[in-house]
Scaffold this active site. Structure first.
Site, PDB file in Angstrom:
ATOM      1  N   ASP A  21     -15.215 -28.693  23.275  1.00  0.00           N
ATOM      2  CA  ASP A  21     -15.967 -29.912  23.025  1.00  0.00           C
ATOM      3  C   ASP A  21     -15.153 -30.727  22.026  1.00  0.00           C
ATOM      4  O   ASP A  21     -14.756 -30.217  20.975  1.00  0.00           O
ATOM      5  CB  ASP A  21     -17.340 -29.555  22.426  1.00  0.00           C
ATOM      6  N   ASP A  52     -17.380 -35.743  23.604  1.00  0.00           N
ATOM      7  CA  ASP A  52     -18.691 -36.161  23.113  1.00  0.00           C
ATOM      8  C   ASP A  52     -18.757 -37.685  22.950  1.00  0.00           C
ATOM      9  O   ASP A  52     -17.859 -38.277  22.327  1.00  0.00           O
ATOM     10  CB  ASP A  52     -18.918 -35.486  21.750  1.00  0.00           C
ATOM     11  N   GLU A 109     -18.591 -37.647  28.017  1.00  0.00           N
ATOM     12  CA  GLU A 109     -20.039 -37.881  27.919  1.00  0.00           C
ATOM     13  C   GLU A 109     -20.256 -39.349  27.573  1.00  0.00           C
ATOM     14  O   GLU A 109     -19.699 -39.836  26.584  1.00  0.00           O
ATOM     15  CB  GLU A 109     -20.646 -36.982  26.846  1.00  0.00           C
ATOM     16  N   HIS A 130     -27.423 -28.857  26.692  1.00  0.00           N
ATOM     17  CA  HIS A 130     -28.010 -28.502  25.401  1.00  0.00           C
ATOM     18  C   HIS A 130     -28.848 -29.615  24.792  1.00  0.00           C
ATOM     19  O   HIS A 130     -29.473 -29.413  23.754  1.00  0.00           O
ATOM     20  CB  HIS A 130     -26.888 -28.107  24.430  1.00  0.00           C
ATOM     21  N   ASP A 131     -28.833 -30.801  25.403  1.00  0.00           N
ATOM     22  CA  ASP A 131     -29.616 -31.929  24.889  1.00  0.00           C
ATOM     23  C   ASP A 131     -30.858 -32.207  25.724  1.00  0.00           C
ATOM     24  O   ASP A 131     -31.620 -33.131  25.416  1.00  0.00           O
ATOM     25  CB  ASP A 131     -28.767 -33.209  24.891  1.00  0.00           C
TER      26      ASP A 131
HETATM   27  O1  TEU Z   1     -25.038 -36.417  22.636  1.00  0.00           O
HETATM   28  C1  TEU Z   1     -25.077 -37.807  22.717  1.00  0.00           C
HETATM   29  C2  TEU Z   1     -26.359 -38.329  23.081  1.00  0.00           C
HETATM   30  O2  TEU Z   1     -26.442 -39.475  23.463  1.00  0.00           O
HETATM   31  C3  TEU Z   1     -27.524 -37.435  22.972  1.00  0.00           C
HETATM   32  O3  TEU Z   1     -27.346 -36.511  22.003  1.00  0.00           O
HETATM   33  C4  TEU Z   1     -28.674 -38.166  22.535  1.00  0.00           C
HETATM   34  O4  TEU Z   1     -28.460 -38.706  21.292  1.00  0.00           O
HETATM   35  C5  TEU Z   1     -29.833 -37.266  22.424  1.00  0.00           C
HETATM   36  O5  TEU Z   1     -29.552 -35.968  22.797  1.00  0.00           O
HETATM   37  C6  TEU Z   1     -30.858 -37.801  23.319  1.00  0.00           C
HETATM   38  O6  TEU Z   1     -31.932 -37.028  23.161  1.00  0.00           O
HETATM   39  C7  TEU Z   1     -23.941 -35.822  22.062  1.00  0.00           C
HETATM   40  C8  TEU Z   1     -24.178 -34.327  21.952  1.00  0.00           C
HETATM   41  O7  TEU Z   1     -24.319 -33.814  23.242  1.00  0.00           O
HETATM   42  C9  TEU Z   1     -25.358 -34.081  21.082  1.00  0.00           C
HETATM   43  O8  TEU Z   1     -25.700 -32.736  21.020  1.00  0.00           O
HETATM   44  C10 TEU Z   1     -25.035 -34.615  19.708  1.00  0.00           C
HETATM   45  O9  TEU Z   1     -26.162 -34.510  18.890  1.00  0.00           O
HETATM   46  C11 TEU Z   1     -24.594 -36.065  19.747  1.00  0.00           C
HETATM   47  O10 TEU Z   1     -23.656 -36.335  20.775  1.00  0.00           O
HETATM   48  C12 TEU Z   1     -23.893 -36.426  18.462  1.00  0.00           C
HETATM   49  O11 TEU Z   1     -22.664 -35.777  18.413  1.00  0.00           O
END
Ligand code: TEU
Length: 608
Positions: free
Chosen positions: A140, A247, A303, A376-377
């Site tokens: 990542d 990310d 992403e 994971h989000d």
């Molecule tokens: O995620 C980006 C993102 O847009 C999402 O995290 C969003 O903010 C949220 O999950 C919506 O519910 C990436 C990573 O995947 C995430 O885990 C991190 O928290 C974020 O970036 C910051 O690095």
């Protein structure tokens, strides 16, 4: 909260056949259980087009030392599970040194492993062991922002530091006293905090952190920042990694207003004001060139919240030499209103089908899709898009996987998805750990949203659902740890666990094995042209994939009630051959709840 798709209920008199699925052996070849041994890092041109990626969230995968937090030796100890599943690539969510405010997405040292997860040597060993099994490993890459504890940022806090310009420092809003309420340079909210601007009394200025104050945004306009990132990437490539998941990479080029010191325009509309900035493509092409991403055949996936298919077309066009593929957010935003992810909306099946089809058509000519429902989000797909009741969980997990893995692109499996893991019973705020959930709870309750509504939104959308420990067995703490897990194990691990799934030839795990093997074996699955059928049908997801006269037809009942197959609209059905089904052997013109079939049409019948 709506569970699954918003489908009209059958009329009271209509037959409602919800008998549990009959268990039959599947028609596909038996999955391979042997462990593959191959030379490390063999990366032929375009290898990623036939790959399936498995995402590991290290904190929740496997603990080896009893501290309740997953770690790298724990991952290494479970590699045989992943080899058995048949995936090709492991994506490791961040294991770098980090204060862990956002579970590692706040990095304080890109060249080291956080002691929570082990050591660099542990990681080298993981990479070697993965390569030995024919598995590749991607890291990542979190470079839109660092941690506020990163040496670069600590240095940048001094106004006269050569690194001051590595981050976005801005004075207070004109006419306001720095540090007082409302003096922030503009009204931008952070994703996990009330404001995107944090006041630093030492210099009397504010810095930008669009996720949280612990995650200050790097200034990519500064060429030294870009060089430092490229150096770091080369260092990891030299260490043997096979690519990067990047990310929020479409946030690195900020809007012209911001880079020229003006307030962010329309600052409250989520990420869109800071996404897809004017120099995005330039920065990605430069990164590719400078770090040899393409020359070394590394897998690259960006992403990109707020990216449209047009942005993805540009990013993934091979002629432009940027990235292999992007993660879109469009399909995982359809069950919320534009207000925020916490504002829940019904999701009719035709809307979801149309969105995936839009991306399939948009990237059909050049470019490439990534395919995911879980990460994971996101809450667990089987609870969100399927039916996680005991009656339908297994078949809905299988059918969602059938649909996803039969689209064109690179499928991503998120840890536990292959077991049909579900959302957790998170019913009070004390059950949550995620910075995003805790921030939403604090802000919404302070704004007067009734607690019951806040808890309902959290229960539907919290990222913690994805982060409960992987359920390895039915025993204490699901075999995840001998200690106390950092986030509670889902109590349903007594029935939903890897031990049980691996032993059952009809499990969700076995279905994933077959889908992955099918992709490896079948050129039409990998490269076939996509065409959506029955776009308005509110139960059936049907489409074809065609390559050189060979056509696969996928029919999937995405509902918890039987669905008639409209034979006149699916003319190729007669004479077709069942390749893989959730209820193998069944050929009726009615699909059971959450039944799906992959059929090969007879040659003469061509595309339906
Ligand atoms: O995620 C980006 C993102 O847009 C999402 O995290 C969003 O903010 C949220 O999950 C919506 O519910 C990436 C990573 O995947 C995430 O885990 C991190 O928290 C974020 O970036 C910051 O690095």
């Amino acid at each position: 909260m709506t569970k699954g798709f918003a489908v009209p209920h059958p009329s009271p008199g209509a037959p409602h056949r919800c008998a549990p699925a009959a268990r039959h052996p599947h028609t596909s070849a038996a999955p391979a259980f042997s462990v593959q041994v191959s030379a490390p890092a063999s990366r032929p041109d375009g290898w990623w087009r036939s790959a399936v990626v498995y995402q590991i969230y290290p904190r929740s995968f496997q603990d080896s030392d009893g501290d309740g937090i997953g770690d790298i030796p724990g991952i290494t100890s479970r590699l045989d599970h992943l080899a058995r599943l048949g995936v090709d690539v492991l994506w490791l969510s961040p294991v770098y040194r980090s204060p862990q405010v956002d579970n590692g997405y706040d990095i304080s040292d890109y060249h080291d492993v956080d002691p929570l997860f082990g050591t660099l040597e542990d990681l080298d060993e993981l990479i070697a062991q993965a390569h030995r099994r024919g598995l590749k490993l991607i890291m990542d890459l979190v470079v839109n922002h660092t941690s506020d504890q990163h040496a670069w940022f600590l240095d940048s806090r001094r106004p006269d530091s050569p690194k001051r310009d590595w981050y976005y420092w801005r004075p207070a809003r004109p006419g306001h006293t720095p540090g007082t309420p409302g003096a922030e340079p503009d009204d931008s909210a952070a994703a996990f905090a009330p404001s995107a601007w944090t006041y630093d009394p030492a210099s009397g200025e504010y810095y930008l952190g669009i996720f949280s104050p612990a995650q200050p945004d790097l200034n990519w306009e500064n060429p030294e920042v870009r060089q430092a990132v490229h150096d770091m990437m080369r260092w990891w490539v030299d260490r043997g990694v096979d690519g990067f998941r990047m990310d929020v990479i479409n946030l690195i080029s900020k809007p012209a207003e911001l880079t020229s010191g003006q307030p962010i325009p329309d600052p409250v509309a989520g990420f869109s004001p800071v996404a897809n900035g004017p120099r995005l493509h330039e920065f990605l092409a430069e990164m590719n060139r400078e770090t040899g991403l393409e020359r070394l055949n590394l897998l690259t996936v960006g992403e990109m919240p707020g990216a449209t298919v047009e942005v993805a077309q540009r990013v993934t066009d091979p002629e432009r030499h940027e990235l292999n593929m992007v993660f879109t957010f469009e399909h995982v935003s359809l069950d919320s209103t534009p207000a925020s992810k916490w504002h829940l909306a019904d999701l009719p099946l035709p809307l979801l089908k149309a969105n995936l089809a839009h991306w399939q058509y948009g990237l059909a000519e050049s470019g490439w899709n990534s395919l995911y429902l879980d990460n994971h989000d996101q809450p667990r797909a089987v609870s969100r898009f399927g039916d996680d009741s005991p009656e339908h969980r297994v078949n809905s997990a299988k059918t969602l996987a059938t649909v996803l893995h039969l689209h064109k692109g690179t499928p991503y499996v998120y840890q536990g998805e292959e077991l049909g893991m579900t959302n957790a019973p998170l019913t009070e705020i004390a059950h949550y750990r995620d910075v995003e959930s805790l921030n939403y709870h604090a802000l919404a309750t302070a704004a007067g949203v009734p607690l019951a509504d806040v808890l309902l939104s959290l229960a539907a959308r919290s990222r913690d659902h994805a982060r409960t420990p992987v359920q390895w067995d039915a025993g204490e703490q699901a075999g995840f740890t001998t200690g106390t897990p950092w986030l509670a194990v889902n109590p349903n691990h007594t029935t939903i666990n890897a031990d049980a799934a691996v032993a059952d030839p009809d499990s969700v795990f076995a279905h994933f094995q077959r889908l992955i093997a099918l992709r490896h074996d079948d050129e039409t699955v990998r490269e076939g042209r996509f065409a959506l059928l029955l776009p308005d049908h509110d139960q059936l997801w049907a489409f074809t994939r065609t390559l050189a006269g060979d056509t696969l037809l996928v029919v999937a009942n995405c509902s918890s009630r039987p669905a008639d197959l409209p034979l006149d609209a699916l003319p190729g059905l007669n004479g077709s051959r069942l390749v893989l089904g959730t209820h193998a052997g069944r050929r009726d013109a009615v699909l059971e709840p959450w039944e799906s079939r992959i059929l090969r049409l007879a040659p003469a019948q061509g595309e339906a």
